[in-house]
Scaffold this motif. Structure first.
Motif, PDB file in Angstrom:
ATOM      1  N   UNK A 261     111.886 -12.269   3.138  1.00  0.00           N
ATOM      2  CA  UNK A 261     111.055 -11.691   2.077  1.00  0.00           C
ATOM      3  C   UNK A 261     110.748 -10.219   2.366  1.00  0.00           C
ATOM      4  N   UNK A 262     110.454  -9.929   3.633  1.00  0.00           N
ATOM      5  CA  UNK A 262     110.117  -8.546   3.986  1.00  0.00           C
ATOM      6  C   UNK A 262     111.320  -7.621   3.816  1.00  0.00           C
ATOM      7  N   UNK A 263     112.501  -8.140   4.096  1.00  0.00           N
ATOM      8  CA  UNK A 263     113.705  -7.309   3.945  1.00  0.00           C
ATOM      9  C   UNK A 263     113.994  -6.974   2.490  1.00  0.00           C
ATOM     10  N   UNK A 264     113.599  -7.865   1.576  1.00  0.00           N
ATOM     11  CA  UNK A 264     113.874  -7.645   0.159  1.00  0.00           C
ATOM     12  C   UNK A 264     112.860  -6.729  -0.514  1.00  0.00           C
ATOM     13  N   UNK A 265     111.654  -6.658   0.042  1.00  0.00           N
ATOM     14  CA  UNK A 265     110.585  -5.924  -0.632  1.00  0.00           C
ATOM     15  C   UNK A 265     110.716  -4.416  -0.418  1.00  0.00           C
ATOM     16  N   UNK A 266     110.372  -3.686  -1.475  1.00  0.00           N
ATOM     17  CA  UNK A 266     110.403  -2.229  -1.389  1.00  0.00           C
ATOM     18  C   UNK A 266     109.322  -1.717  -0.441  1.00  0.00           C
ATOM     19  N   UNK A 267     108.148  -2.365  -0.484  1.00  0.00           N
ATOM     20  CA  UNK A 267     107.040  -2.002   0.402  1.00  0.00           C
ATOM     21  C   UNK A 267     106.644  -3.245   1.201  1.00  0.00           C
ATOM     22  N   UNK A 268     107.343  -3.492   2.317  1.00  0.00           N
ATOM     23  CA  UNK A 268     107.096  -4.732   3.067  1.00  0.00           C
ATOM     24  C   UNK A 268     105.737  -4.731   3.754  1.00  0.00           C
ATOM     25  N   UNK A 269     105.270  -5.945   4.016  1.00  0.00           N
ATOM     26  CA  UNK A 269     104.019  -6.108   4.754  1.00  0.00           C
ATOM     27  C   UNK A 269     104.187  -5.569   6.180  1.00  0.00           C
ATOM     28  N   UNK A 270     105.281  -5.921   6.822  1.00  0.00           N
ATOM     29  CA  UNK A 270     105.643  -5.421   8.152  1.00  0.00           C
ATOM     30  C   UNK A 270     107.013  -4.777   8.040  1.00  0.00           C
ATOM     31  N   UNK A 271     107.111  -3.531   8.444  1.00  0.00           N
ATOM     32  CA  UNK A 271     108.389  -2.828   8.371  1.00  0.00           C
ATOM     33  C   UNK A 271     109.285  -3.315   9.508  1.00  0.00           C
ATOM     34  N   UNK A 272     110.216  -4.206   9.177  1.00  0.00           N
ATOM     35  CA  UNK A 272     111.095  -4.781  10.196  1.00  0.00           C
ATOM     36  C   UNK A 272     112.085  -3.770  10.751  1.00  0.00           C
ATOM     37  N   UNK A 273     112.170  -2.601  10.119  1.00  0.00           N
ATOM     38  CA  UNK A 273     113.036  -1.558  10.659  1.00  0.00           C
ATOM     39  C   UNK A 273     112.554  -1.081  12.031  1.00  0.00           C
ATOM     40  N   UNK A 274     111.265  -1.352  12.336  1.00  0.00           N
ATOM     41  CA  UNK A 274     110.764  -0.989  13.660  1.00  0.00           C
ATOM     42  C   UNK A 274     111.557  -1.695  14.749  1.00  0.00           C
ATOM     43  N   UNK A 275     112.007  -2.934  14.456  1.00  0.00           N
ATOM     44  CA  UNK A 275     112.753  -3.685  15.468  1.00  0.00           C
ATOM     45  C   UNK A 275     114.150  -3.107  15.696  1.00  0.00           C
ATOM     46  N   UNK A 276     114.620  -2.271  14.768  1.00  0.00           N
ATOM     47  CA  UNK A 276     115.912  -1.615  14.976  1.00  0.00           C
ATOM     48  C   UNK A 276     115.814  -0.517  16.031  1.00  0.00           C
ATOM     49  N   UNK A 277     114.594  -0.098  16.344  1.00  0.00           N
ATOM     50  CA  UNK A 277     114.401   0.904  17.387  1.00  0.00           C
ATOM     51  C   UNK A 277     114.413   0.199  18.746  1.00  0.00           C
ATOM     52  N   UNK A 278     115.348   0.544  19.629  1.00  0.00           N
ATOM     53  CA  UNK A 278     115.456  -0.164  20.909  1.00  0.00           C
ATOM     54  C   UNK A 278     114.151  -0.190  21.699  1.00  0.00           C
TER      55      UNK A 278
END
Length: 533
Positions: A261-278
């Motif tokens: 759900x968070x990946x689909x939302x334009x303004x997610x509750x938690x920005x999962x892109x943070x996990x892309x940062x090593x």
């Protein structure tokens, strides 16, 4: 420093605290954390008194003890992200108020059900307080060097709270009734509420898009199921039990749905892109592994001290104090070590030092060796706190400022999950290594050996019932089996810690301290503050 840089620094301070003294703010936040950390452990020594007074059943007693950390861990993401939306200070002050009311309800509880409800409300209050303290700290200390020092003090206070809980509870029980372990929170909250309202700065995220109510509830329910299942495994429940498997499966499914759900939302509750940062994802993993080792080892160490060496609960608490003092020292020295060695070497060295301490403790046997225990606990406390400090600081610094509440909630959730998994995993390893040592004890019936294989405490009860030479043989075999299980568990722990050291190699080599970009808050319209369902 140039005039431009000076102006930017001044702007950051005004945006963070509106002129508030950030070190005074740190004191207020540390007091908040101390209360929550103390309350997580203060009830442990009061369980016998609660059992005698309220006469709870076995399941009710389990919920009295576990409902606080269970509810708290489940709601961290919900309230962390809500603070980003409506204001972190507002959520923190509401947490203060709820914590005080729930403490009064717990102190005056006249039945097990009332106490369970009160403990659940304390968990809600704790979930409002814990991520808010870290996210406000992130806001009022924009300079990374100062923030590292502040996080070191914050983490040292957390270590103090965990150790003070049982000691404070024991003192209060000697002089008052069991409800006093909760009643002590009320005057502290009555002071913290007006002081926090006066001194703490308000801060929010960027306010873009609606707050995702459905996503927040999915995260809360999913975490509740996963943590409940892990706790049941840690308490010795069968892996095939429906009441263990069902919460784990449902919880995991909800968390997977939450991520999608968070990946689909334009303004997610938690920005999962943070996990892309090593640095961010690695820090979260390091927190889980460090807590996995710490909590599981503390639990087994307490059993060893009381059941093998025969120490009282107070003597056991005192023996574990060096671990706490070493952790405090590491927290206070953490900022300097981070600047000198950088996150990668600091966290990696912390894991390696802890692994060395764990291997050192495998020399413990059936007799009391104070010097060995003191050395091992000091190295263990210093190494683990060094690891946790470096991981927390890297995680919080890597997260965008507008996502500070969500990032702090992820860190605290990782902390709680690591603790739960540690009890379950290391407890399982301990039982697997302990039980075979009780099969085939001369003169002991097979049924008695099977019962004794559940735990060392139960083995002592069976041995007392048998009496004579058979009872003495069972008691001797149980102690030997427990010490063997302790050694196996320590070696497994050391392996996990070395895995953490390898994981830490993905962290940045040096501590980056460039000035942060600061944006003036834009006016908000009514549409931006709406809530989405």
């Amino acid at each position: 420093m140039s005039g431009t840089t000076t102006a930017a620094a001044a702007l950051r301070r005004r945006a963070a605290g509106a002129g508030a003294n950030r070190w005074v703010v740190l004191v207020v936040l540390c007091v908040s954390l101390l209360l929550v950390a103390v309350d997580a452990t203060v009830l442990h020594v009061a369980v016998p008194a609660v059992t005698e007074d309220l006469k709870p059943g076995g399941m009710e007693l389990l919920w009295i003890v576990d409902v606080y950390p269970l509810v708290c861990a489940s709601l961290l993401i919900l309230f962390g992200t809500l603070g980003d939306r409506i204001g972190r200070r507002r959520v923190l002050l509401l947490g203060y108020a709820l914590f005080g009311v729930a403490s009064g309800l717990a102190a005056l509880a006249d039945s097990a059900h009332v106490l369970i409800v009160a403990r659940a409300l304390l968990g809600v209050g704790g979930a409002m307080i814990m991520p808010a303290t870290l996210s406000i700290l992130r806001q009022v200390f924009p300079d990374r060097r100062e923030r590292a020092l502040a996080i070191g003090i914050w983490s040292a206070v957390a270590a103090v709270g965990a150790a003070v809980g049982p000691l404070l509870g024991g003192f209060l029980l000697e002089h008052f009734w069991w409800g006093s372990v909760f009643l002590v929170n009320i005057p502290l909250m009555l002071v913290s509420l007006p002081v926090g309202r006066l001194l703490l700065p308000e801060s929010k995220g960027d306010g873009k898009g609606p707050w995702d109510v459905v996503g927040a509830l999915m995260a809360a329910a999913g975490l509740f199921g996963v943590v409940l299942g892990v706790k049941r495994l840690g308490s010795g429940e069968s892996v095939g039990s429906l009441l263990t498997v069902l919460p784990l499966v449902v919880g995991a499914a909800l968390l997977v749905g939450f991520v999608r759900r968070q990946r689909r939302r334009r303004h997610p509750l938690v920005d999962l892109k943070m996990f892309a940062r090593p640095a961010f994802s690695t820090s979260v993993g390091c927190i889980v592994l460090a807590m996995l080792a710490l909590v599981g080892l503390e639990l087994i160490a307490a059993q060893y001290l009381q059941l093998v060496l025969g120490l009282s609960p107070l003597e056991t608490g005192l023996r574990l104090l060096p671990l706490t003092f070493a952790a405090m020292a590491a927290g206070l020295a953490g900022a300097r070590m981070l600047r000198r060695f950088g996150p990668r070497r600091m966290v990696c060295a912390g894991f390696c030092l802890t692994a060395f301490a764990v291997v050192l403790l495998t020399a413990l046997g059936r007799t009391d060796d104070c010097a060995l225990m003191l050395s091992g606990f000091v190295l263990l406390g210093f190494g683990l706190e060094t690891t946790l400090f470096g991981a927390y600081e890297s995680m919080l610094s890597e997260a965008p400022q507008e996502q500070a509440g969500g990032a702090a909630a992820i860190g605290e959730t990782s902390y709680q999950l690591g603790a739960g998994i540690g009890i379950a995993l290391l407890g399982t390893v301990m039982n697997a290594a302990y039980a075979p040592g009780l099969s085939g004890v001369p003169g002991v019936p097979a049924s008695a050996s099977a019962s004794a294989g559940h735990s060392l405490g139960e083995a002592y009860e069976v041995a007392a019932q048998l009496g004579g030479s058979a009872g003495a043989a069972l008691r001797h075999a149980a102690r030997d089996a427990f010490v063997h299980g302790l050694h196996v568990t320590l070696l497994v722990s050391a392996g996990l810690l070395l895995l953490g050291a390898a994981m830490a190699l993905r962290l940045p080599r040096v501590m980056q301290c460039e000035p942060e970009q600061v944006e003036l808050p834009a006016p908000r319209d009514a549409a931006e503050s709406r809530v989405s369902v």
